[in-house]
Motif scaffolding. Sequence first.
Motif, short mmCIF file in Angstrom:
data_model
loop_
_atom_site.label_atom_id
_atom_site.label_comp_id
_atom_site.label_asym_id
_atom_site.label_seq_id
_atom_site.Cartn_x
_atom_site.Cartn_y
_atom_site.Cartn_z
N ASN A 84 0.86 -1.20 0.00
CA ASN A 84 0.00 0.00 0.00
C ASN A 84 0.89 1.24 0.00
O ASN A 84 1.05 1.89 1.03
N PRO A 85 1.51 1.54 -1.13
CA PRO A 85 2.45 2.67 -1.17
C PRO A 85 1.76 3.99 -0.83
O PRO A 85 0.60 4.21 -1.18
N PRO A 86 2.45 4.87 -0.09
CA PRO A 86 1.88 6.18 0.23
C PRO A 86 1.45 6.91 -1.04
O PRO A 86 2.16 6.88 -2.05
N LEU A 87 0.30 7.54 -0.97
CA LEU A 87 -0.25 8.24 -2.13
C LEU A 87 0.04 9.73 -2.05
O LEU A 87 0.07 10.32 -0.97
N PHE A 88 0.25 10.34 -3.20
CA PHE A 88 0.40 11.79 -3.28
C PHE A 88 -0.99 12.39 -3.38
O PHE A 88 -1.83 11.95 -4.17
N GLN A 89 -1.25 13.41 -2.57
CA GLN A 89 -2.55 14.06 -2.57
C GLN A 89 -2.51 15.48 -3.10
O GLN A 89 -3.53 16.01 -3.55
N VAL A 90 -1.34 16.11 -3.07
CA VAL A 90 -1.21 17.49 -3.56
C VAL A 90 -0.40 17.52 -4.84
O VAL A 90 -0.83 18.08 -5.86
N LEU A 91 0.78 16.94 -4.82
CA LEU A 91 1.55 16.82 -6.05
C LEU A 91 0.80 15.91 -7.01
O LEU A 91 0.29 14.85 -6.62
N ASP A 92 0.73 16.32 -8.27
CA ASP A 92 -0.03 15.54 -9.24
C ASP A 92 0.66 15.53 -10.60
O ASP A 92 1.82 15.93 -10.72
N GLU A 93 -0.05 15.10 -11.62
CA GLU A 93 0.55 14.94 -12.94
C GLU A 93 0.92 16.28 -13.59
O GLU A 93 1.60 16.30 -14.62
N SER A 94 0.48 17.38 -12.99
CA SER A 94 0.78 18.70 -13.57
C SER A 94 2.11 19.27 -13.07
O SER A 94 2.49 20.36 -13.47
N ARG A 95 2.84 18.54 -12.20
CA ARG A 95 4.08 19.08 -11.66
C ARG A 95 5.08 19.33 -12.79
O ARG A 95 5.16 18.57 -13.75
N GLU A 96 5.85 20.39 -12.63
CA GLU A 96 6.70 20.91 -13.70
C GLU A 96 7.73 19.88 -14.18
O GLU A 96 8.45 19.28 -13.39
N VAL B 270 12.76 -0.80 3.92
CA VAL B 270 11.61 -1.21 4.75
C VAL B 270 11.17 -0.01 5.60
O VAL B 270 11.92 0.97 5.76
N PRO B 271 9.97 -0.06 6.18
CA PRO B 271 9.49 1.05 7.01
C PRO B 271 10.35 1.27 8.25
O PRO B 271 11.07 0.36 8.70
N ILE B 272 10.26 2.46 8.79
CA ILE B 272 10.89 2.78 10.07
C ILE B 272 9.87 2.51 11.18
O ILE B 272 8.72 2.97 11.09
N PHE B 273 10.28 1.78 12.20
CA PHE B 273 9.42 1.59 13.37
C PHE B 273 10.10 2.26 14.56
O PHE B 273 11.29 2.06 14.80
N SER B 274 9.34 3.07 15.26
CA SER B 274 9.89 3.87 16.35
C SER B 274 9.00 3.80 17.58
O SER B 274 7.78 3.67 17.48
N ASP B 275 9.64 3.91 18.75
CA ASP B 275 8.90 3.96 20.01
C ASP B 275 8.37 5.37 20.31
O ASP B 275 7.67 5.57 21.30
N LYS B 276 8.72 6.33 19.46
CA LYS B 276 8.21 7.69 19.64
C LYS B 276 6.69 7.70 19.40
O LYS B 276 6.14 6.82 18.72
N SER B 277 6.04 8.71 19.94
CA SER B 277 4.64 8.92 19.61
C SER B 277 4.53 9.28 18.13
O SER B 277 5.53 9.70 17.50
N THR B 278 3.35 9.14 17.58
CA THR B 278 3.20 9.45 16.15
C THR B 278 3.52 10.92 15.86
O THR B 278 4.13 11.23 14.84
N GLN B 279 3.11 11.81 16.76
CA GLN B 279 3.41 13.24 16.55
C GLN B 279 4.92 13.48 16.61
O GLN B 279 5.47 14.23 15.80
N ALA B 280 5.59 12.85 17.58
CA ALA B 280 7.04 13.02 17.69
C ALA B 280 7.75 12.42 16.48
O ALA B 280 8.72 12.98 15.97
N ASP C 35 0.75 18.03 6.75
CA ASP C 35 -0.53 17.92 7.44
C ASP C 35 -0.27 17.33 8.83
O ASP C 35 -0.02 16.12 8.97
N GLN C 36 -0.34 18.17 9.85
CA GLN C 36 -0.05 17.76 11.22
C GLN C 36 -1.08 16.78 11.75
O GLN C 36 -0.79 15.99 12.66
N VAL D 118 4.58 9.33 5.29
CA VAL D 118 3.36 9.13 6.08
C VAL D 118 3.72 8.42 7.38
O VAL D 118 4.45 7.42 7.36
N VAL D 119 3.20 8.93 8.49
CA VAL D 119 3.40 8.31 9.81
C VAL D 119 2.07 7.70 10.26
O VAL D 119 1.02 8.34 10.16
N SER D 120 2.14 6.47 10.76
CA SER D 120 0.94 5.80 11.26
C SER D 120 1.27 5.07 12.55
O SER D 120 2.44 4.92 12.92
#
Length: 242
Positions: free
Chosen positions: A112-124, A149-159, A179-180, A203-205
């Motif tokens: 499930n690769p992270p999706l781009f939501q703002v950058l799109d096919e119109s980028r220069e 591979v993904p990074i796994f951390s003991d930090k909170s998601t915000q941190a 997007d905070q 993307v952080v989850s």
Amino acid sequence: MRSRLGSVLVAFAIVAILVIGVMMLGARLNLWQPIVGFGLVRNYMNPIAYAVLGLGILGVIYYLVVKGRCGLGKSFFTVVVGIALLAPTIYGKINPPVRVPPIHDITTDTTNPPLFQVLDESREGARNTLVYGGPEIAAFQQQAYPDIVPIFSDKSTQAAFQEALRVAKEMNWDIVVEDQYALRFEASAKTSVYQFIDDVVVVVSSVEGQSRVDIRSVSRIGRSDRGVNAKRIRTFISLFDK
């Protein structure tokens, strides 16, 4: 008088350095798009280098015959410049680069690769799509870059999100949007020499009490990225939480 030819050779060598430098750095100077500079170097750098080297060798032979010490030194300088300009080619022959797969879209999550939501096919300047290539691309990546591979951390998601932003800024990425609340950001990154622009999404989850950080890096131009996107993600991972 006899060293005049040597002076001409030195001037030719210096002009060659300047010309190749402009070809390589033209995108930084806003002279052309990165692909133009890359093409110029690929097509003309070696011929120019061989010309400098060949003329330098002829100059050395000439001055050895006429016994012109000053001209001989200038000719040797020209030879050294020619060899230096050929150094990347010589190194490539001695130590062939590792072959990389013909892919330009690398991600820590091929399912499930992270999706781009703002950058799109119109980028220069973009010629590549942001739509993920699916199982075939995932298989290529797994074979070539099994360590991505993904990074796994003991930090909170915000941190973890703030740490990811810090790393991105340390790597001089241009943050396009962050997007905070959704814990994601999109950015663009430039290659060091030719200034090719690649697009990145992070993307952080939360997964089983840990924070998971996923990165995806996509080249705007080129079927193969020569390993640049994988290297970028590896650098990001190595800098995270350090």
